[in-house]
Design a protein around this motif. Sequence first.
Motif, PDB file in Angstrom:
ATOM      1  N   LEU A   1       0.835  -1.198   0.000  1.00 32.79           N
ATOM      2  CA  LEU A   1       0.000   0.000   0.000  1.00 32.79           C
ATOM      3  C   LEU A   1       0.877   1.259   0.000  1.00 32.79           C
ATOM      4  O   LEU A   1       0.609   2.227  -0.712  1.00 32.79           O
ATOM      5  CB  LEU A   1      -0.903  -0.009   1.251  1.00 32.79           C
ATOM      6  CG  LEU A   1      -1.726   1.243   1.476  1.00 32.79           C
ATOM      7  CD1 LEU A   1      -2.707   1.451   0.339  1.00 32.79           C
ATOM      8  CD2 LEU A   1      -2.463   1.169   2.802  1.00 32.79           C
TER       9      LEU A   1
ATOM     10  N   GLN B   1      -7.637  -0.190   5.355  1.00 35.79           N
ATOM     11  CA  GLN B   1      -7.980   0.861   6.299  1.00 35.79           C
ATOM     12  C   GLN B   1      -6.702   1.506   6.816  1.00 35.79           C
ATOM     13  O   GLN B   1      -5.724   0.820   7.103  1.00 35.79           O
ATOM     14  CB  GLN B   1      -8.757   0.226   7.444  1.00 35.79           C
ATOM     15  CG  GLN B   1      -9.285   1.224   8.433  1.00 35.79           C
ATOM     16  CD  GLN B   1     -10.238   0.545   9.391  1.00 35.79           C
ATOM     17  OE1 GLN B   1     -11.027  -0.310   8.989  1.00 35.79           O
ATOM     18  NE2 GLN B   1     -10.162   0.911  10.644  1.00 35.79           N
TER      19      GLN B   1
ATOM     20  N   LYS C   1     -15.434  -2.870   8.734  1.00 35.71           N
ATOM     21  CA  LYS C   1     -14.013  -3.021   9.022  1.00 35.71           C
ATOM     22  C   LYS C   1     -13.237  -3.449   7.783  1.00 35.71           C
ATOM     23  O   LYS C   1     -13.657  -4.326   7.047  1.00 35.71           O
ATOM     24  CB  LYS C   1     -13.809  -4.051  10.134  1.00 35.71           C
ATOM     25  CG  LYS C   1     -14.012  -3.496  11.530  1.00 35.71           C
ATOM     26  CD  LYS C   1     -12.792  -2.702  11.976  1.00 35.71           C
ATOM     27  CE  LYS C   1     -13.062  -1.997  13.303  1.00 35.71           C
ATOM     28  NZ  LYS C   1     -12.171  -0.888  13.570  1.00 35.71           N
ATOM     29  N   TYR C   2     -12.112  -2.795   7.557  1.00 40.71           N
ATOM     30  CA  TYR C   2     -11.200  -3.191   6.488  1.00 40.71           C
ATOM     31  C   TYR C   2      -9.894  -3.609   7.136  1.00 40.71           C
ATOM     32  O   TYR C   2      -9.575  -3.157   8.232  1.00 40.71           O
ATOM     33  CB  TYR C   2     -10.931  -2.019   5.540  1.00 40.71           C
ATOM     34  CG  TYR C   2     -12.126  -1.613   4.729  1.00 40.71           C
ATOM     35  CD1 TYR C   2     -12.283  -2.049   3.427  1.00 40.71           C
ATOM     36  CD2 TYR C   2     -13.092  -0.777   5.273  1.00 40.71           C
ATOM     37  CE1 TYR C   2     -13.380  -1.678   2.678  1.00 40.71           C
ATOM     38  CE2 TYR C   2     -14.203  -0.396   4.532  1.00 40.71           C
ATOM     39  CZ  TYR C   2     -14.337  -0.847   3.230  1.00 40.71           C
ATOM     40  OH  TYR C   2     -15.417  -0.477   2.499  1.00 40.71           O
ATOM     41  N   PRO C   3      -9.101  -4.452   6.462  1.00 39.92           N
ATOM     42  CA  PRO C   3      -7.785  -4.760   7.033  1.00 39.92           C
ATOM     43  C   PRO C   3      -6.940  -3.487   7.042  1.00 39.92           C
ATOM     44  O   PRO C   3      -7.055  -2.650   6.143  1.00 39.92           O
ATOM     45  CB  PRO C   3      -7.214  -5.796   6.068  1.00 39.92           C
ATOM     46  CG  PRO C   3      -7.984  -5.637   4.804  1.00 39.92           C
ATOM     47  CD  PRO C   3      -9.332  -5.139   5.193  1.00 39.92           C
ATOM     48  N   GLU C   4      -6.105  -3.364   8.053  1.00 41.48           N
ATOM     49  CA  GLU C   4      -5.296  -2.149   8.148  1.00 41.48           C
ATOM     50  C   GLU C   4      -4.071  -2.219   7.252  1.00 41.48           C
ATOM     51  O   GLU C   4      -3.387  -3.249   7.185  1.00 41.48           O
ATOM     52  CB  GLU C   4      -4.860  -1.919   9.601  1.00 41.48           C
ATOM     53  CG  GLU C   4      -5.866  -1.078  10.355  1.00 41.48           C
ATOM     54  CD  GLU C   4      -5.378  -0.679  11.728  1.00 41.48           C
ATOM     55  OE1 GLU C   4      -4.196  -0.908  12.039  1.00 41.48           O
ATOM     56  OE2 GLU C   4      -6.174  -0.118  12.483  1.00 41.48           O
ATOM     57  N   GLY C   5      -3.780  -1.136   6.550  1.00 43.78           N
ATOM     58  CA  GLY C   5      -2.579  -1.064   5.728  1.00 43.78           C
ATOM     59  C   GLY C   5      -1.477  -0.380   6.513  1.00 43.78           C
ATOM     60  O   GLY C   5      -1.750   0.449   7.368  1.00 43.78           O
ATOM     61  N   ASN C   6      -0.255  -0.715   6.217  1.00 43.24           N
ATOM     62  CA  ASN C   6       0.873  -0.150   6.944  1.00 43.24           C
ATOM     63  C   ASN C   6       1.433   1.065   6.194  1.00 43.24           C
ATOM     64  O   ASN C   6       1.803   0.949   5.035  1.00 43.24           O
ATOM     65  CB  ASN C   6       1.959  -1.215   7.082  1.00 43.24           C
ATOM     66  CG  ASN C   6       2.753  -1.024   8.351  1.00 43.24           C
ATOM     67  OD1 ASN C   6       2.483  -0.087   9.107  1.00 43.24           O
ATOM     68  ND2 ASN C   6       3.714  -1.879   8.580  1.00 43.24           N
ATOM     69  N   LEU C   7       1.472   2.216   6.827  1.00 42.47           N
ATOM     70  CA  LEU C   7       1.996   3.431   6.181  1.00 42.47           C
ATOM     71  C   LEU C   7       3.036   4.083   7.072  1.00 42.47           C
ATOM     72  O   LEU C   7       2.959   4.010   8.290  1.00 42.47           O
ATOM     73  CB  LEU C   7       0.858   4.422   5.945  1.00 42.47           C
ATOM     74  CG  LEU C   7      -0.123   4.111   4.821  1.00 42.47           C
ATOM     75  CD1 LEU C   7      -1.149   5.209   4.741  1.00 42.47           C
ATOM     76  CD2 LEU C   7       0.611   3.972   3.506  1.00 42.47           C
TER      77      LEU C   7
END
Lengths: 447, 447
Positions: A226, A342, B438-444
């Motif tokens: 992402l 998310q 709910k969506y899976p969390e993305g890593n930023l």
Amino acid sequence: MQKTKKWRFFTPARVLSIGFAVTILIGAILLSLPISSQTGESLRFLDALEEATSAVCVTGLIVVDTGTYFNHFGQIVLISLIQIGGLGFMTLATFITIMTGRKIGLKERLLLQEAFNVSTLEGLIRLARNVVLITMGIELFFAIILAIRFSFQMPLGRAIYYGVFHSISAFCNAGFDLFGGFKSISDYVGDPTVSICISLLIILGGLGFTVFADVPRLFRGERTLLHTKLVLIASAFLLVVGTIGTYLFEKNNPGTIGNFSEGTKWLASYFNSATARTAGYASINYETMTQGGLLWTIILMFIGASPGSTGGGIKTVTSFVIMLYIINVISNRDNTVIFGRQIARQTIYKALVISVMAVLLIVFSTMILTVTENVDFLRLLFETTSAFATVGLSTNLTPTLSDTGKVLIILLMYIGRLGPLTLAVALAARQPDKANLKYPEGNLYVG
Amino acid sequence: MQKTKKWRFFTPARVLSIGFAVTILIGAILLSLPISSQTGESLRFLDALEEATSAVCVTGLIVVDTGTYFNHFGQIVLISLIQIGGLGFMTLATFITIMTGRKIGLKERLLLQEAFNVSTLEGLIRLARNVVLITMGIELFFAIILAIRFSFQMPLGRAIYYGVFHSISAFCNAGFDLFGGFKSISDYVGDPTVSICISLLIILGGLGFTVFADVPRLFRGERTLLHTKLVLIASAFLLVVGTIGTYLFEKNNPGTIGNFSEGTKWLASYFNSATARTAGYASINYETMTQGGLLWTIILMFIGASPGSTGGGIKTVTSFVIMLYIINVISNRDNTVIFGRQIARQTIYKALVISVMAVLLIVFSTMILTVTENVDFLRLLFETTSAFATVGLSTNLTPTLSDTGKVLIILLMYIGRLGPLTLAVALAARQPDKANLKYPEGNLYVG
Ligand SMILES: [K+]
Ligand SMILES: [K+]
């Protein structure tokens, strides 16, 4: 229990802060000596400190002209400081952050997996080596093209030297140049070869470590991280919007691009859009830019490059997250979602804090400068933003700053390069709360 | 299930937004008619719209001089709009927010208890009545003092009229005046009676509904709400720091306070500190202020008054929460605690978002003005901040703005008075997510 609570002085944040400071000091001493100048004179220590900070923090704000004041030795000191500050940071920061003396557990392994697409320490070392090799490769490739271009107008030896120097300086987003007279690369404003080479170096250098690591996936057509997607989209978006904005603000201004042909106008606008985030090579004169153009450039500088790159600013992803979140608030959605993922509340939170801290730092520095310097507010804001975001563009102000002004700019570059959050953590006397003491919540109404 | 999902058009945010807009439109029509002007001429509709928006949004930015252009009828229309916009908002907003057609359940009861120290709808109505009475009382009290002061220099009838008008205008933080020549109350810069009366009205009006409701506790020596404590501390702190800052920036500037006696210098500095948040009465000339002084005033305007008051800006508590949070980050603490109470993450979050939205709005408006107006950047920034924070101070710019500039200022006042968040929620086509998909969390990585 006793073991995890052990107080360690050398936290990653502190190693970075001190490492940078020591490198800057050594550089300043070298640059202040007579052996560094063409005339054999000594540079005032404050000015040498400004030059060294500007190089290590890959900023490019200069008080003496790189090409005409420094001799080869001085210039090589500068470009070394730039390479250490630029590439060194990129790899070192990651190493230190992840290693810090601990063995890699399951959690770290997952983190490595997610962050760099490697799951072992060996994998990480291999990856870091690859990053160094890719960097060298890119720098070498463009150094050759630039050297060929420069060889048309100068002896081959000098053309090679110029090619290497500017290739490193551009990839590290440092913005130092050898063309003399503080005029940066403005002689090449209409030269596609130089403009495009330099801007590509800037853009590649500004994408950041994690994107480099993810490039192989991209080429294999696999699903990229992402983070990589956001960086590429945000960078492209900002480059295009930045170009159009610059063109619209400046197209009728003879002080910048108004007298150029239509093609050169677009080339110069594109170059401004690329260099503002956060390279610092100038192909136009910012002293005669319109107010709108200056503000536009300030915004581009403030946003800056991508996380983990050689560039500064609050970073592309930070701005993108805030933009997404605000759109979300406006459309009354609870979750900030992009590409089916998310964005964690914690990430949005951090993005907001970083931006607010950056604005506060820039505004209060500018306020001090309104007292110490007798210069128009917008030019002062341009200078402080340029220093904080380690850009290096200037409305030709840096050499004439008062001593207070210079000290402030030095501090801003240092804080801006490390990131206000990293520095805050480094300076903190205590370790982060692990106990998480709970207090009853108070009710407050904001805004 | 079907019932709670029912789509309601008249949400609290929409009632407020539309109510304001309708009031402004009616006011604009009345003010544009010949019956409102001294000479019997009609006011251009855009100018009348600006005047009406300025009055309803209690801002005070004016395009025609209130004292010399409008007749008594026009002036009474203006002061009525101010009273509706100021007091009406204070009480109405609370009513609508809490009532909105629902019967009061346990949760709302607890909310009422915590927010207003009442636990029934009757209690709330009684409280709102008290607020109206207190407001009338304060306005009447200061109207009498001002009338007596003015009676020394004008006929009694006119002195009473002036006393009432300026008392209402000051308490509502509107900043309209009748003294003519766009000079606001600068004739009274060294007059303690007028300066102190007006500034007390400003300060009281800027404390906000919830503090008024909490005052009885304060007098009984009981434990006050956290909110009340923060508002009082932040207000006092900002008043003192604002005064000192203004004094330091301006003490040698003959364009503002430089030629005054030491006492008058401090009085004028104190008055600037009070009026900037966010009353808009001017006792000095902002056109000749130093750059530092202007920036200082811009910061005070941006912070503004307290939540739920007649004043604008991002609000005292918002700024205070951010300041506390940043100190926390720097000292590596996890929880933001004050007076033994923890500040909810959600509150910090909201404070950060409001600030960022405000900065974005002000910066982009100013950018547009750099194109449409041929005026110095800092003066434009002063004007947009003044409009957004519904302050009404100006470097004598408002009447000479282009039509685009005027429309922008009108929009800023409207957005600033409602609050960008309220307006965003009002404009949103959909209701807030209840499902919380709910969506899976993305890593930023940010910053
Ligand atoms: K730079
Ligand atoms: K006002």
